[in-house]
Design a protein around this motif. Structure first.
Motif, PDB file in Angstrom:
ATOM      1  N   GLY A   6       4.593  -0.683   4.608  1.00  0.00           N
ATOM      2  CA  GLY A   6       4.603   0.533   3.508  1.00  0.00           C
ATOM      3  C   GLY A   6       5.049   0.231   2.074  1.00  0.00           C
ATOM      4  N   THR A   7       5.992  -0.692   2.311  1.00  0.00           N
ATOM      5  CA  THR A   7       6.623  -0.957   0.940  1.00  0.00           C
ATOM      6  C   THR A   7       5.744  -1.873   0.204  1.00  0.00           C
ATOM      7  N   GLY A   8       4.954  -2.774   0.877  1.00  0.00           N
ATOM      8  CA  GLY A   8       4.047  -3.483   0.106  1.00  0.00           C
ATOM      9  C   GLY A   8       2.893  -2.630  -0.218  1.00  0.00           C
ATOM     10  N   LEU A   9       2.453  -1.643   0.507  1.00  0.00           N
ATOM     11  CA  LEU A   9       1.262  -0.808  -0.039  1.00  0.00           C
ATOM     12  C   LEU A   9       1.729   0.230  -1.091  1.00  0.00           C
ATOM     13  N   LEU A  10       2.978   0.605  -0.953  1.00  0.00           N
ATOM     14  CA  LEU A  10       3.701   1.217  -2.277  1.00  0.00           C
ATOM     15  C   LEU A  10       3.784   0.313  -3.445  1.00  0.00           C
TER      16      LEU A  10
END
Length: 93
Positions: free
Chosen positions: A81-85
């Protein structure tokens, strides 16, 4: 109206929990019946020789593996999720 709402197959908590509870209850009833008809089976197979520390160690090991797996899954979801954000933020600016 309440009972069909609680026991519905899709999204119902009681249906999902009964999938785990009913086989466990059947297994425990079978073990009680086996112990009733063959009372010396536990002594003959050596189950009664297990002490509390062995059982405690086995239970702790299983629980630690389960908690570790769940933690790993949560950690990987967080970083995905952090990478997608960050990717979404990079596309905006």
């Amino acid at each position: 109206w309440l009972l069909p709402l609680l026991l519905r197959c899709r999204g119902g908590v009681y249906f999902k929990s009964s999938c785990f509870a009913i086989p466990g209850a059947i297994l425990s009833l079978m073990l009680v019946r086996i112990d009733h008809y063959l009372p010396n089976l536990r002594f003959d197979t050596g189950i009664m020789e297990l002490n509390q520390s062995v059982l405690w160690s086995a239970t702790t090991a299983v629980l630690l593996m389960m908690v570790g797996f769940r933690t790993k899954q949560g950690y990987s979801r967080f970083w995905e999720g952090t990478g997608l954000l960050h990717q979404m933020k990079g596309e905006w600016f």
